[in-house]
Design a protein around this motif. Structure first.
Motif, short mmCIF file in Angstrom:
data_model
loop_
_atom_site.label_atom_id
_atom_site.label_comp_id
_atom_site.label_asym_id
_atom_site.label_seq_id
_atom_site.Cartn_x
_atom_site.Cartn_y
_atom_site.Cartn_z
N ILE A 198 34.97 43.83 38.88
CA ILE A 198 34.61 42.60 38.18
C ILE A 198 35.71 42.23 37.17
O ILE A 198 36.11 41.07 37.06
CB ILE A 198 33.26 42.75 37.47
N ALA B 194 38.84 41.05 39.22
CA ALA B 194 38.70 39.81 40.00
C ALA B 194 38.27 38.62 39.15
O ALA B 194 38.73 37.50 39.37
CB ALA B 194 37.68 40.03 41.12
N TRP B 195 37.39 38.84 38.19
CA TRP B 195 36.81 37.73 37.42
C TRP B 195 37.21 37.75 35.95
O TRP B 195 36.91 36.80 35.23
CB TRP B 195 35.29 37.76 37.53
N PHE C 133 28.27 42.23 45.29
CA PHE C 133 29.49 41.77 44.61
C PHE C 133 30.57 41.41 45.62
O PHE C 133 31.25 40.39 45.49
CB PHE C 133 29.99 42.84 43.65
N CYS D 26 29.81 38.05 47.14
CA CYS D 26 30.08 36.97 46.19
C CYS D 26 31.58 36.75 46.02
O CYS D 26 32.05 35.61 45.94
CB CYS D 26 29.44 37.28 44.84
N LEU D 27 32.33 37.84 45.95
CA LEU D 27 33.78 37.73 45.78
C LEU D 27 34.44 37.08 46.98
O LEU D 27 35.41 36.33 46.85
CB LEU D 27 34.37 39.14 45.57
N THR D 28 33.88 37.32 48.17
CA THR D 28 34.46 36.79 49.40
C THR D 28 34.21 35.30 49.56
O THR D 28 35.11 34.55 49.97
CB THR D 28 33.89 37.54 50.62
N PRO E 173 34.87 32.20 39.14
CA PRO E 173 34.29 33.41 38.55
C PRO E 173 32.91 33.18 37.92
O PRO E 173 32.00 33.98 38.10
CB PRO E 173 35.31 33.81 37.49
N GLY F 91 30.44 32.73 40.61
CA GLY F 91 30.24 34.02 41.27
C GLY F 91 29.38 34.95 40.46
O GLY F 91 28.51 35.65 41.00
#
Length: 423
Positions: free
Chosen positions: A32, A35-36, A157, A160-162, A167, A170
């Protein structure tokens, strides 16, 4: 297989599931952040913290005494009282869920709803887990929380990331997804509880619920549970004005590793609890003391293994968080020593509850927390991170010693490891 061998085997499996679940949780938090961003990670951790606090409140303390009463009623074949207790525990969650839901709807709306759903699902897991452990199903009691839920969070997760680029969007989607995922896991575990209950013998006459007795046990255990389960949360708040942010972060990581390590000892007692309760319910004093001694031996050996493991693998575990976290090795070793002391002195709070003296544990809680505050004031300014670890170690050890003395004086039972060698 011997009883001690079975304890070691079952508790090892439970601890392994907890270790795997904790590893998945750390992975999700790291992903997290990468990525976010750190801000989204902070929001996620705050949301989960709110969930945990609300979930601990919803059962009104019945999750802390569930294993004890379920095991007692099952041993005595008092099915009516068993069902009445379980109904009351789940009713508390349902009523509190309604209250919190109304407050959430009157607040800022949509962002609060997944937190409320998550809290409700977590509270149901608490009750179901306690019931299943009391019915001698420790795997079913622990796996939902320690393994299945972290696996679901990881999968959610990644989805959602895909498929979601923003962010914030997501993060919101992740909260809703894991809310319904946790709810599904809680529903499955609840269905398993119902399936087990249907196999129990039906009571010929309705049993009068022991409401006053339940509350006499639940209320003090709310205090005890808060001080034990959230001990390091309290300590971190106390240290926030004394340590630098870097040292505070290191101590936070160390305390989380310690909590994970201590679960290996807690797993031993989770396996033995129904056996101990059954001996006491059947007025088998010799068998009760024998089981306490065997549990202490297994727990002490587990704590010793954990201490050695921390010394060997601690540097590697801490290095995952960064170079500066290597300073947490000695604090981690000190806390592991406290775990060994606690294991040697035995499950005094549990024995006091068995002998109908649940409130007798409160003085030890007060003394332990007072020692923590005074220790921090005396040691942290001069010794920093190590001083904080020494303070926590002394507080945990003193707390355990006072509990042992109270159990000896009030319940007339030596719950320490000496019980095993006195057979």
């Amino acid at each position: 297989m011997s009883f001690v061998g079975r304890l070691a085997s079952q508790s090892s499996i439970i601890f392994a599931s907890r270790l795997a679940g904790a590893g998945l949780t750390f992975i999700v938090q790291a992903l997290i952040a990468r990525a976010w961003g750190a801000a989204i990670l902070a929001d996620y951790m705050l949301a989960i913290a709110a969930v945990n606090l609300i979930a601990c409140f919803m059962p009104l303390g019945f999750q802390t005494i569930g294993t004890y009463f379920v095991a007692e009623y099952a041993a005595k074949r008092e099915t009516g009282k068993l069902v009445a207790f379980i109904k009351r525990a789940y009713a508390h969650v349902a009523i509190c869920f309604g209250v919190v839901l109304v407050l959430a709807l009157l607040g800022q709306g949509a962002l609060h709803l997944p937190i409320v759903i998550l809290a409700c699902a977590t509270a149901v897991n608490y009750i179901s887990g306690a019931v299943l452990v009391g019915l001698k199903r420790p795997y079913a009691g622990y796996f939902a929380d320690s393994l299945f839920r972290p696996m679901m969070v990881v999968a959610t997760f990644l989805v959602c990331l895909t498929f979601i680029e923003q962010p914030t969007e997501g993060f919101t989607t992740l909260l809703w997804a894991i809310a319904f995922g946790f709810l599904a896991i809680a529903a499955l575990q609840f269905a398993y509880v119902l399936a087990i209950l249907r196999k129990l013998p039906i009571a010929l006459e309705p049993s009068q619920p022991e409401t006053r007795r339940w509350w006499r046990f639940a209320l003090p255990w709310v205090i005890i549970g808060l001080a034990t389960d959230f001990f390091f949360d309290i300590d971190l708040l106390l240290l926030s004005t004394q340590l630098s942010k870097e040292d505070l972060a290191i101590f936070g990581v160390v305390s989380r590793i310690f909590v994970l390590v201590s679960f290996g000892v807690a797993a031993v007692y989770a396996v033995i609890l129904p056996e101990i309760f059954e001996r006491e319910a059947n007025a088998d004093r010799a068998g009760f003391l024998r089981k306490v001694g065997e549990a202490n031996l297994a727990a002490s050996l587990a704590a010793l293994v954990m201490l050695v493991g921390v010394i060997i693998f601690g540097p590697l575990a801490l290095s995952i968080f960064g170079e500066g976290f290597g300073a947490g090795l000695w604090p981690l070793v000190l806390l592991s020593l406290a775990l060994l002391v606690r294991s040697l002195l035995g499950p005094a709070a549990m024995v006091l509850s068995i002998y109908d003296h649940p409130w007798a544990s409160i003085p030890a809680v007060i003394i332990g927390l007072s020692a923590l505050v005074l220790g921090n004031l005396a040691l942290v300014p001069a010794y920093g991170l190590v001083g904080a670890a020494v303070s926590a170690c002394l507080a945990i050890s003193l707390w355990s010693l006072v509990l042992w003395l109270i159990a000896w004086r009030v319940a007339k039972v030596d719950v320490s490891i000496r019980q095993y060698f006195a057979r």
